[in-house]
Design an enzyme around this catalytic site. Structure first.
Site: not given
Ligand SMILES: NC(=O)c1ccc[n+]([C@@H]2O[C@H](COP(=O)([O-])OP(=O)(O)OC[C@H]3O[C@@H](n4cnc5c(N)ncnc54)[C@H](O)[C@@H]3O)[C@@H](O)[C@H]2O)c1
Length: 270
Positions: A37, A76, A114-116, A139, A177
């Site tokens: 990370d 992400g 993602s669901n999106h 996204y 939701r």
């Molecule tokens: N949380 C949800 O409900 C949800 C829903 C659909 C998809 N997602 C996807 O699941 C994944 C994880 O989601 P989450 O909720 O744990 O998000 P989060 O933001 O808690 O975790 C994402 C991690 O990515 C790291 N990150 C961001 N930019 C970075 C970079 N430039 N280099 C290295 N690391 C980097 C962040 O530091 C963070 O720890 C994401 O890709 C998100 O799009 C999440």
């Protein structure tokens, strides 16, 4: 099958919400975890090796792929992000991680879609992952692109993958939701565990939800994958009611993507 006893698994985005849940759920069985990370990763155990790096650092990404059998890609930006961040992390960063994995001979990629990616389907339609994507946002569009890239990696390079169309990952459901879309910490770990252990998932797309009573999608791939969710958002309905959430009223959002599918258009980039 990726072997939990002997194979090394790289989890990206490991300091994030889902990354943390995966560490909690996987570290007992998966003996060789490499975590990365851009943020520091708290309290690693002896079977967790940490690499702090920006996903834009291709050299660091290539280095961390050495001796990795599977990548669980959870990096992400979501929520509030600039267009530049979305391109830098969710597009270029994802491309670099997938490419580095391919070049290093990684066998399997589990990917946070993602669901999106299908958020513009009307809510009455019981969408399954067999239908074409209908993203509700930029996204979601880039999430669908990640799925497409993995399709190409399977057809051209034989890399197995499981794309998880994650709903609402939270410790608990948060709104009406999420009574349909919640994915619990225990279930996200079960889903990734199944995606890694399956003998041959091919190039699979699955929905990432818990066993919610109000689920509005349909997914035969859960059975194929051996994903058996145990949590149900309905068990937290009274908590939501106590928070003032309308748990009995008509469904609030006309599309699967909820507010994303109704968000104002981003201003044109000049
Ligand atoms: N949380 C949800 O409900 C949800 C829903 C659909 C998809 N997602 C996807 O699941 C994944 C994880 O989601 P989450 O909720 O744990 O998000 P989060 O933001 O808690 O975790 C994402 C991690 O990515 C790291 N990150 C961001 N930019 C970075 C970079 N430039 N280099 C290295 N690391 C980097 C962040 O530091 C963070 O720890 C994401 O890709 C998100 O799009 C999440």
């Amino acid at each position: 099958m990726i072997n939990p006893a002997t194979d090394r698994v790289l989890i990206t985005g490991a300091a994030g919400a889902i990354g943390t849940a995966l560490r909690d759920g996987l570290r007992a069985d998966w003996r060789h975890l490499r975590l990365t990370d851009v943020k520091s990763i708290a309290n690693p155990t002896p079977n967790e090796e940490c690499v702090v790096a920006d996903v834009a650092d291709r050299t660091a990404i290539e280095r961390m792929m050495q001796d990795v059998a599977a990548v669980v890609y959870m990096t992400g930006v979501g929520g509030d992000y600039t267009l530049e961040d979305l391109f830098r992390v969710n597009v270029r960063g994802m491309f670099d991680v997938f490419e580095a994995a391919r070049l290093a001979g990684v066998q399997r990629i589990v990917y946070a879609s993602s669901n999106h990616a299908f958020g513009c389907y009307p809510i009455e339609e019981r969408v399954s992952p067999a239908l074409p994507p209908r993203p509700d946002s930029l996204y979601g569009t880039f999430k669908a692109w990640g799925e497409t890239m993995l399709r190409c990696y399977f057809d051209r390079h034989g890399i197995r993958s499981v794309s998880l169309r994650i709903g609402t990952y939270r410790k608990l459901p948060i709104d009406q939701r999420s009574l349909a879309t919640w994915l619990s910490p225990g279930d996200v770990a079960r889903l990734v565990d199944a995606a890694l252990r399956h003998p041959d998932p091919g190039c699979l797309v699955v929905n990432g939800y818990s066993a919610n009573t109000r689920i509005k999608t349909f997914d035969p791939n859960w059975e194929f994958l051996g994903y058996h969710p145990r949590d149900n958002a309905e068990d937290h309905r009274e908590m939501l009611r106590g928070m003032g959430v309308d748990v009995d009223g008509p469904w609030e959002w006309p599309e699967h993507g909820g507010s994303h599918a109704r968000a104002p258009e981003r201003p044109a980039r000049r």
